[in-house]
Design a protein around this motif. Structure first.
Motif, PDB file in Angstrom:
ATOM      1  N   LYS A   1     -11.149   3.659  -2.958  1.00 15.03           N
ATOM      2  CA  LYS A   1     -10.984   2.147  -2.514  1.00 15.03           C
ATOM      3  C   LYS A   1     -12.165   1.592  -2.526  1.00 15.03           C
ATOM      4  O   LYS A   1     -13.180   1.961  -1.826  1.00 15.03           O
ATOM      5  CB  LYS A   1     -10.604   2.306  -0.971  1.00 15.03           C
ATOM      6  CG  LYS A   1     -10.330   0.773  -0.681  1.00 15.03           C
ATOM      7  CD  LYS A   1      -9.186  -0.054  -1.245  1.00 15.03           C
ATOM      8  CE  LYS A   1      -9.424  -1.417  -0.624  1.00 15.03           C
ATOM      9  NZ  LYS A   1      -8.507  -2.426  -1.659  1.00 15.03           N
TER      10      LYS A   1
ATOM     11  N   CYS B   1      -0.853   4.188   5.316  1.00 16.48           N
ATOM     12  CA  CYS B   1      -0.031   3.408   6.159  1.00 16.48           C
ATOM     13  C   CYS B   1       0.469   2.111   5.531  1.00 16.48           C
ATOM     14  O   CYS B   1       1.339   1.106   6.018  1.00 16.48           O
ATOM     15  CB  CYS B   1      -0.423   3.138   7.669  1.00 16.48           C
ATOM     16  SG  CYS B   1      -0.678   4.543   8.346  1.00 16.48           S
ATOM     17  N   GLY B   2      -0.274   1.688   4.414  1.00 21.64           N
ATOM     18  CA  GLY B   2       0.188   0.394   3.453  1.00 21.64           C
ATOM     19  C   GLY B   2      -0.528  -0.791   4.013  1.00 21.64           C
ATOM     20  O   GLY B   2      -0.270  -1.900   3.672  1.00 21.64           O
ATOM     21  N   LEU B   3      -1.562  -0.828   4.988  1.00 18.03           N
ATOM     22  CA  LEU B   3      -2.448  -1.695   5.264  1.00 18.03           C
ATOM     23  C   LEU B   3      -3.479  -2.220   4.318  1.00 18.03           C
ATOM     24  O   LEU B   3      -3.635  -3.521   4.269  1.00 18.03           O
ATOM     25  CB  LEU B   3      -3.456  -1.405   6.466  1.00 18.03           C
ATOM     26  CG  LEU B   3      -2.561  -0.837   7.795  1.00 18.03           C
ATOM     27  CD1 LEU B   3      -3.464  -0.620   9.017  1.00 18.03           C
ATOM     28  CD2 LEU B   3      -1.335  -1.560   8.155  1.00 18.03           C
ATOM     29  N   LEU B   4      -3.444  -1.420   3.268  1.00 13.75           N
ATOM     30  CA  LEU B   4      -4.551  -2.218   2.145  1.00 13.75           C
ATOM     31  C   LEU B   4      -4.036  -1.224   0.912  1.00 13.75           C
ATOM     32  O   LEU B   4      -3.379  -0.252   0.832  1.00 13.75           O
ATOM     33  CB  LEU B   4      -5.999  -1.788   2.495  1.00 13.75           C
ATOM     34  CG  LEU B   4      -6.341  -0.384   2.693  1.00 13.75           C
ATOM     35  CD1 LEU B   4      -6.633   0.379   1.791  1.00 13.75           C
ATOM     36  CD2 LEU B   4      -7.587  -0.412   3.756  1.00 13.75           C
ATOM     37  N   ARG B   5      -4.655  -1.839  -0.328  1.00 22.90           N
ATOM     38  CA  ARG B   5      -4.140  -1.245  -1.623  1.00 22.90           C
ATOM     39  C   ARG B   5      -5.493  -0.321  -1.976  1.00 22.90           C
ATOM     40  O   ARG B   5      -6.093  -0.886  -2.211  1.00 22.90           O
ATOM     41  CB  ARG B   5      -3.795  -2.319  -2.396  1.00 22.90           C
ATOM     42  CG  ARG B   5      -2.598  -3.089  -2.067  1.00 22.90           C
ATOM     43  CD  ARG B   5      -2.467  -4.495  -3.136  1.00 22.90           C
ATOM     44  NE  ARG B   5      -1.611  -5.121  -2.603  1.00 22.90           N
ATOM     45  CZ  ARG B   5      -0.110  -5.063  -2.929  1.00 22.90           C
ATOM     46  NH1 ARG B   5      -0.061  -4.038  -3.860  1.00 22.90           N
ATOM     47  NH2 ARG B   5       0.688  -5.978  -2.494  1.00 22.90           N
TER      48      ARG B   5
ATOM     49  N   TRP C   1       8.290   3.234  -0.225  1.00 24.94           N
ATOM     50  CA  TRP C   1       7.557   2.813   0.852  1.00 24.94           C
ATOM     51  C   TRP C   1       8.465   2.439   1.991  1.00 24.94           C
ATOM     52  O   TRP C   1       8.062   2.853   3.361  1.00 24.94           O
ATOM     53  CB  TRP C   1       6.714   1.429   0.537  1.00 24.94           C
ATOM     54  CG  TRP C   1       7.723   0.407   0.090  1.00 24.94           C
ATOM     55  CD1 TRP C   1       7.895   0.165  -1.162  1.00 24.94           C
ATOM     56  CD2 TRP C   1       8.332  -0.479   1.013  1.00 24.94           C
ATOM     57  NE1 TRP C   1       8.949  -0.978  -1.218  1.00 24.94           N
ATOM     58  CE2 TRP C   1       8.872  -1.490  -0.011  1.00 24.94           C
ATOM     59  CE3 TRP C   1       8.136  -0.984   2.218  1.00 24.94           C
ATOM     60  CZ2 TRP C   1       9.365  -2.572   0.406  1.00 24.94           C
ATOM     61  CZ3 TRP C   1       9.018  -2.224   2.714  1.00 24.94           C
ATOM     62  CH2 TRP C   1       9.748  -2.936   2.032  1.00 24.94           C
ATOM     63  N   ARG C   2       9.880   2.153   1.857  1.00 22.39           N
ATOM     64  CA  ARG C   2      10.589   2.049   2.979  1.00 22.39           C
ATOM     65  C   ARG C   2      10.968   3.333   3.649  1.00 22.39           C
ATOM     66  O   ARG C   2      10.780   3.398   4.819  1.00 22.39           O
ATOM     67  CB  ARG C   2      11.834   1.424   2.373  1.00 22.39           C
ATOM     68  CG  ARG C   2      11.910   0.128   2.493  1.00 22.39           C
ATOM     69  CD  ARG C   2      13.216  -0.490   2.193  1.00 22.39           C
ATOM     70  NE  ARG C   2      13.312  -2.020   1.692  1.00 22.39           N
ATOM     71  CZ  ARG C   2      13.210  -3.028   2.227  1.00 22.39           C
ATOM     72  NH1 ARG C   2      13.206  -2.957   3.836  1.00 22.39           N
ATOM     73  NH2 ARG C   2      13.272  -4.249   1.829  1.00 22.39           N
TER      74      ARG C   2
ATOM     75  N   ARG D   1       7.571   4.840   5.426  1.00 27.38           N
ATOM     76  CA  ARG D   1       7.138   3.931   6.438  1.00 27.38           C
ATOM     77  C   ARG D   1       8.009   4.251   7.610  1.00 27.38           C
ATOM     78  O   ARG D   1       7.436   4.226   8.726  1.00 27.38           O
ATOM     79  CB  ARG D   1       7.000   2.517   6.087  1.00 27.38           C
ATOM     80  CG  ARG D   1       5.736   2.158   5.280  1.00 27.38           C
ATOM     81  CD  ARG D   1       5.577   0.542   5.234  1.00 27.38           C
ATOM     82  NE  ARG D   1       4.875   0.507   3.985  1.00 27.38           N
ATOM     83  CZ  ARG D   1       4.573  -0.625   3.532  1.00 27.38           C
ATOM     84  NH1 ARG D   1       5.241  -1.851   4.026  1.00 27.38           N
ATOM     85  NH2 ARG D   1       3.838  -0.950   2.503  1.00 27.38           N
ATOM     86  N   ARG D   2       9.135   4.365   7.441  1.00 27.97           N
ATOM     87  CA  ARG D   2      10.016   4.718   8.652  1.00 27.97           C
ATOM     88  C   ARG D   2       9.875   6.070   9.474  1.00 27.97           C
ATOM     89  O   ARG D   2      10.018   6.292  10.404  1.00 27.97           O
ATOM     90  CB  ARG D   2      11.650   5.104   8.101  1.00 27.97           C
ATOM     91  CG  ARG D   2      12.443   3.513   7.830  1.00 27.97           C
ATOM     92  CD  ARG D   2      13.892   4.068   7.574  1.00 27.97           C
ATOM     93  NE  ARG D   2      14.300   3.016   6.655  1.00 27.97           N
ATOM     94  CZ  ARG D   2      14.975   2.065   7.056  1.00 27.97           C
ATOM     95  NH1 ARG D   2      15.272   1.870   8.570  1.00 27.97           N
ATOM     96  NH2 ARG D   2      15.512   1.068   6.541  1.00 27.97           N
TER      97      ARG D   2
ATOM     98  N   LEU E   1       1.481   4.395  13.437  1.00 32.24           N
ATOM     99  CA  LEU E   1       0.177   4.242  13.521  1.00 32.24           C
ATOM    100  C   LEU E   1      -0.379   3.640  14.916  1.00 32.24           C
ATOM    101  O   LEU E   1       0.325   2.641  15.396  1.00 32.24           O
ATOM    102  CB  LEU E   1      -0.111   3.150  12.309  1.00 32.24           C
ATOM    103  CG  LEU E   1      -1.335   2.447  12.349  1.00 32.24           C
ATOM    104  CD1 LEU E   1      -2.681   3.687  12.178  1.00 32.24           C
ATOM    105  CD2 LEU E   1      -1.523   1.705  11.258  1.00 32.24           C
TER     106      LEU E   1
ATOM    107  N   PRO F   1      -3.613   1.823  15.605  1.00 31.02           N
ATOM    108  CA  PRO F   1      -4.998   1.378  15.141  1.00 31.02           C
ATOM    109  C   PRO F   1      -6.004   1.441  16.169  1.00 31.02           C
ATOM    110  O   PRO F   1      -5.614   1.637  17.476  1.00 31.02           O
ATOM    111  CB  PRO F   1      -4.691  -0.075  14.753  1.00 31.02           C
ATOM    112  CG  PRO F   1      -3.593  -0.315  15.645  1.00 31.02           C
ATOM    113  CD  PRO F   1      -2.593   0.720  15.941  1.00 31.02           C
TER     114      PRO F   1
END
Lengths: 253, 314
Positions: free
Chosen positions: B13, B53-57, B74-75, B78-79, B83, B85
């Motif tokens: 990243k 967790c999908g907060l950033l790419r 992703w669905r 993520r289920r 998280l 934070p």
């Protein structure tokens, strides 16, 4: 699709509204009531009829539109901006909710809030102004469409904004002036050229007159054009939001 | 490792400003373990969690959770992930029970008052369920964050600095709760810069610095591989040189021969045994001494050493 997720967001947003229901309702209802008292009951009684309806009844759709635009935009923009501001957006981003659930939740709730306020304003208006609705089904449909369109617009605004100042700039400096100049208090026939032509470049002019047509059965523009323009605005906003979600602009790092 | 619950390959990243937060991270997490990711501030711990967790790419690499690619599925993924934070982030005006129910709903779970009550009771929040979050203490707020993350019964729970800024008592309480979650089968990945936390709770430890994983191993293996014992023996009379009988041990003379220092071992007790043998040898050789001070290296020593050197010892 995560239906429960969409319902959860929707209910949470409505709960936020009802938590501050006094302030949320009182301010727009009081402001609009003052307009009805001053321009409808006090001054309106001395004004000539416009297009065959009393001046008080003439301004009802415009004032309703003023409330719809400002409330839809600000409800939706605050709805998505607040979690961004507090950091609680992490939960939305890490949850199994996509663009559809997010829009149903945030935009649906914002539109619902402004519809509740619009309903109360219409009832309040009856206290000061004698008006009727010529096409009630179309009126309700158009009000729902406008509330949805400007809630979508507010959602975009809430993602674009990087501070509270930006959040209020568009409703205050763009939407309110455009609504005042969009025929809320006058018919375009009352204007001299070139202002009559200039008024037609104001998009809110079509919204106000579209709603006026559903109330009075006549207006400066056709209901078809008003519906078409509003639908086009909805499509444009949905497209912009889809791009925002695909790129993660201002949402994902 | 067979069928890791989380499989991160060559994850990188780089932010828009050019900062590289992750530089090719490979990490596999086992089902049911507590994995502690250690690193100084800015090491890339939160970025790693955010990418999963999908907060950033991510800029590159792949992440699979439960055998599924996190971007394509992703669905489903993520289920099953929760998280917590680092920052306290929620609607401060919301009431505790409402906030936790909201989280459960957002993750697609049907309302389950009994489960929410269980979660709130386990975190000592049940009595505060009708309180506004803003009325709670900092520690209680952090528990609400955990309750929200647990509301949908995740299989994997990420805890980003879970005890940052909380007092010692609450920290130990949280450790107990995290241990209880592991006992129920939840896989836990926690980031921390409290080494004590990792030493107390983790099954495995990873050390990250400047976006690179420097080390990943079982805590016991790390201690065995990199741990050491130091014994400092103050002699009654200075020695001119090391006695031949001590040549087999890793000892040296310091302070002009007044102090004999043993540095060795591997964190498994070998160091303590050898230090005792050194002392027995001194006695057998008739070398008098006045003081003995022994010290075992901690995970913190190993961590500091790794971060300062920036490389994994052979």
């Amino acid at each position: 699709m995560n239906v429960r997720g969409a319902i959860a967001i929707f209910n949470n947003e409505l709960a936020r509204f009802f938590r501050t229901v006094f302030g949320s309702l009182l301010s727009p209802v009081l402001t609009t009531s003052l307009y009805f008292i001053v321009f409808g009951a006090a001054i309106g009684s001395r004004m000539q009829d416009v297009g065959g309806v009393s001046y008080g009844a003439f301004i009802v759709p415009g004032l309703l539109m003023l409330t719809l635009l400002s409330e839809s935009t600000s409800n939706a923009s605050f709805g998505i901006y607040m979690p961004r501001f507090t950091g609680a957006i992490y939960e939305l981003l890490s949850a199994p909710v996509g663009v559809a659930e997010t829009l149903i939740g945030f935009v649906g709730a914002a539109a619902m809030k402004s519809l509740i306020i619009a309903g109360i304003i219409l009832v309040t208006a009856m206290l000061f102004v004698d008006y009727s609705i010529a096409h009630p089904v179309l009126a309700v449909g158009y009000i729902v469409l406008v509330a949805s369109a400007f809630s979508l617009f507010g959602f975009i605004l809430g993602i674009w904004a990087d501070g509270f100042e930006r959040l209020s700039i568009i409703p205050m400096l763009v939407l309110t002036p455009l609504t005042f100049l969009g025929g809320t208090f006058y018919s375009v026939d009352m204007l001299e050229e070139p202002w009559r032509t200039v008024a037609q470049f104001n998009p809110v002019f079509y919204l106000v007159n579209g709603l006026r047509w559903t109330f009075t059965g006549s207006a400066d523009v056709s209901i078809g054009l008003a519906f078409g323009m509003t639908l086009g605005f909805v499509v444009l906003c949905v497209a912009v939001i889809a791009v925002i979600f695909r790129t993660g602009w201002r949402l994902r790092g | 490792m067979t069928d890791p619950i989380l499989d991160i390959r060559n994850l990188s990243k780089t932010y828009k400003g050019g900062t590289t937060a992750l530089a090719g991270v490979d990490l596999q997490i086992r089902k049911g373990e507590i994995f502690a990711l250690l690193g100084p501030n800015g090491a890339g711990k939160t970025t790693l969690i955010g990418a999963v967790c999908g907060l950033l790419r991510p800029s590159g690499g792949t992440i699979e959770a439960f055998g599924l690619d996190v971007e394509r599925h992703w669905r489903e993924v993520r289920r099953r992930i929760g998280l917590v934070p680092q920052e306290l982030a929620f609607d401060m005006f919301a009431r505790v029970e409402h906030a936790v129910n909201y989280s459960r709903g957002m993750f697609g779970c049907p309302p389950n008052p009994a489960r929410i009550e269980e979660v709130l009771r386990s975190l000592s929040l049940w009595d505060k369920r009708d309180a506004r979050i803003m009325e709670l203490s900092g520690g209680m707020k952090r528990r609400v964050m955990i309750a929200k993350a647990l509301s949908h019964d995740p299989d994997v729970l990420f805890l980003d600095e879970p005890t940052a800024g909380v007092d010692v008592e609450l920290r130990r309480d949280m450790w107990r709760q995290i241990g209880a979650l592991r006992d129920r089968g939840t896989t836990i990945i926690l980031t921390t810069h409290y080494i004590e936390e990792a030493q107390e709770m983790a099954d495995r430890v990873g050390v990250i610095n400047r976006g690179r994983l420097l080390l990943v191993d079982d805590k016991a293996t790390i201690m065995a591989k990199l741990g050491s014992t130091e014994a400092r023996i103050v002699l009654a009379e200075p020695l001119a040189g090391l006695p031949p009988a001590l040549a087999q041990y890793p000892v040296s003379l310091e302070d002009d021969g007044r102090r004999l220092v043993y540095r060795g071992g591997d964190g498994t007790g070998k160091g303590k045994r050898e230090a005792a043998e050194v002392i027995r040898t001194l006695v057998a050789e008739g070398i008098a001494f006045e003081e003995i001070d022994t010290r075992e290296s901690s995970l913190e020593d190993i961590f500091v050493d790794l971060v300062e050197r920036g490389e994994v010892p052979a």
